[in-house]
Design a protein around this motif. Sequence first.
Motif, short mmCIF file in Angstrom:
data_model
loop_
_atom_site.label_atom_id
_atom_site.label_comp_id
_atom_site.label_asym_id
_atom_site.label_seq_id
_atom_site.Cartn_x
_atom_site.Cartn_y
_atom_site.Cartn_z
N TYR A 5 0.84 -1.20 0.00
CA TYR A 5 0.00 0.00 0.00
C TYR A 5 0.87 1.24 0.00
CZ TYR A 5 -3.64 -3.32 1.30
OH TYR A 5 -4.51 -4.40 1.31
N ASP A 6 0.33 2.29 -0.58
CA ASP A 6 1.04 3.56 -0.48
C ASP A 6 0.98 4.10 0.93
OD1 ASP A 6 1.71 3.92 -3.30
OD2 ASP A 6 -0.43 4.23 -3.62
N LEU A 7 -0.17 3.90 1.58
CA LEU A 7 -0.40 4.48 2.89
C LEU A 7 -1.22 3.52 3.75
CD1 LEU A 7 0.02 7.17 4.47
CD2 LEU A 7 -2.23 7.87 3.65
N LEU A 28 -4.12 7.19 -4.19
CA LEU A 28 -3.22 6.31 -3.46
C LEU A 28 -3.90 4.98 -3.13
CD1 LEU A 28 -1.92 9.15 -3.04
CD2 LEU A 28 -1.13 8.31 -0.82
N LYS A 29 -3.09 3.97 -2.99
CA LYS A 29 -3.58 2.67 -2.53
C LYS A 29 -3.50 2.70 -1.01
CE LYS A 29 -3.45 -2.24 -3.55
NZ LYS A 29 -4.85 -2.16 -4.01
N ASN A 184 12.17 0.19 2.66
CA ASN A 184 11.32 0.97 1.76
C ASN A 184 9.89 1.12 2.26
OD1 ASN A 184 13.35 1.35 -0.30
ND2 ASN A 184 13.08 -0.83 -0.81
N GLY A 185 9.64 0.90 3.54
CA GLY A 185 8.28 1.02 4.02
C GLY A 185 8.11 0.47 5.40
N ALA A 197 3.33 -1.19 3.69
CA ALA A 197 2.96 0.13 3.18
C ALA A 197 4.19 1.02 3.09
CB ALA A 197 1.91 0.79 4.08
N ARG A 198 4.19 1.90 2.11
CA ARG A 198 5.30 2.84 1.94
C ARG A 198 5.35 3.86 3.06
NH1 ARG A 198 4.06 5.87 -3.03
NH2 ARG A 198 6.10 6.85 -2.65
N SER A 367 2.52 14.03 0.81
CA SER A 367 2.80 14.19 -0.62
C SER A 367 4.14 14.87 -0.84
CB SER A 367 1.67 14.99 -1.29
OG SER A 367 1.94 15.19 -2.66
N MET A 370 6.91 12.43 0.03
CA MET A 370 7.03 11.23 -0.79
C MET A 370 7.13 11.51 -2.28
SD MET A 370 4.25 8.99 1.42
CE MET A 370 4.46 7.44 0.53
N PHE A 373 1.80 13.20 -5.06
CA PHE A 373 0.75 12.22 -5.29
C PHE A 373 0.02 12.56 -6.58
CE2 PHE A 373 0.32 11.65 -0.40
CZ PHE A 373 1.43 10.81 -0.40
#
Length: 493
Positions: A5-7, A28-29, A184-185, A197-198, A367, A370, A373
């Motif tokens: 997931y992104d978030l 976002l996912k 990475n997350g 998730a990121r 946003s 990262m 978005f």
Amino acid sequence: MQTVYDLAVIGGGVNGAGIARDAAGRGLKVLLLEANDLASGTSSASTKLIHGGLRYLEHREFGLVREALAEREALWKIAPHIIHPMRFVLPYVEGLRPKWLLRLGLFLYDHIGGRRKLPTTRTIDLHRHPAGGPLKAGFATGFEYSDGWVDDARLVVLNALDAYEHEAEVLTGVPVLAAFREENGWDLKTQVGHFHARALVNAGGPAVLDVLRLAGERPDYAMRLVRGSHIVVPALFDHPYAYFFQLPDGRIFFAIPYERDFTLIGTTDADHAGPLDAIKASAEEIDYLCEGVNRYFMQKIAPADVVWSYSGVRPLINDGSRKPEAATRGYRLELSDSEEGAPLLSVYGGKITTYRHLAEEAVDRLSQRMGGFPGRAWTKTAPLPGGDFTIKGLPKLKAGLAAAYPFLAEEDVDRVARAYGTRAARWLGEAKSWEDLGQIFGAGLSAAEVEYMRHVEFASTAEDVLWRRSKLGLRLNGKEKNALEDYILAHPH
């Protein structure tokens, strides 16, 4: 292959659901994880107001009041079914705050927040005004001003539903057991598996520090947990005005028309040191609220008259205030530094009225952190589910429901319209009678509505149905509640 997931958002209160909605709508996912039910904590235990917080002016919280006042009409426009304007009456009391101070505060209240649709303050004669009738003799002058009312728990549910309809995954009854920062997350451990998730949002509300500990992080702020309790009694008055009352100890409380036949009274401010899973109004708090009512109303009440009480803990930033009612209601968003690795954003404090703006700010900051978005801020004008009609369109919506479903009584039409707005027909369907809606549990609650709450609005238990998706727990008797519990157990989903 493991979904990334992104978030991931931990916490299904108003801030967590608002952030999930905002982020999902930007493309976002998103994963929203809630340990219990949506709005099962503080977000369903408010005074049910969309307001600037008139009393916060006294503590010089001008920025917070301005932000909240600016949000009142924005929220009214996107959710005119669960939010509506209300006029409040503040009686002047000799020996408490002077008239000039009340007038000054209300003048600021009218003008610092960009009010457009809501009417301004006016001075009233309580001998002639409808709100003066239920009061004891001796109250002559009052001030009538505007604020808003909200079904707080449904506000949370509709934000989560809108996030889901923007392809977020919403999981309730799934506590996070641990959170590990990876290269990475984030890796989130739960009893149903691991999620990746990121970036991670900690919207744990009163449990914000507990979530930080799960993630192995140190808090940026000390928190002050302040318990606010409310009582509900049979209606003390039959007009549409709410009251804002002062007390000799400097505190205030509200008396608000509630669910047609009741009056909601609150709130208290008491430091809370106990667990967060069984928060109840103390006998002292109930006595305090009853005494406040008896100071003003001709009709006296006692604890025996209380048909329901509820209590929630407000997670306030500990600013060193001596009294709990003076602690700031503002919020802070703390985002980890880039050198620390995967982003962690923690939400400290906040109030229901500012949730949308808080969510927008949180996603904006993520946003920037990262690399941007796909979408931009969008929630200020996009209606919540069922709210796609004008702010003056509720009477027309009710008339349409009454014509389409003539078997519904007036009180049923009113409740359904205010809960579901334009989506009411999604569970009423082609029904021509109550029999077409399946088992009837009482007070207009049908199996068709229960199934809609369960399959669309994330409800799992009878408590979810009776106290958060609705307030029909005030109306169903013990036998009817048991029948609902039996139905849910017999119809797993």
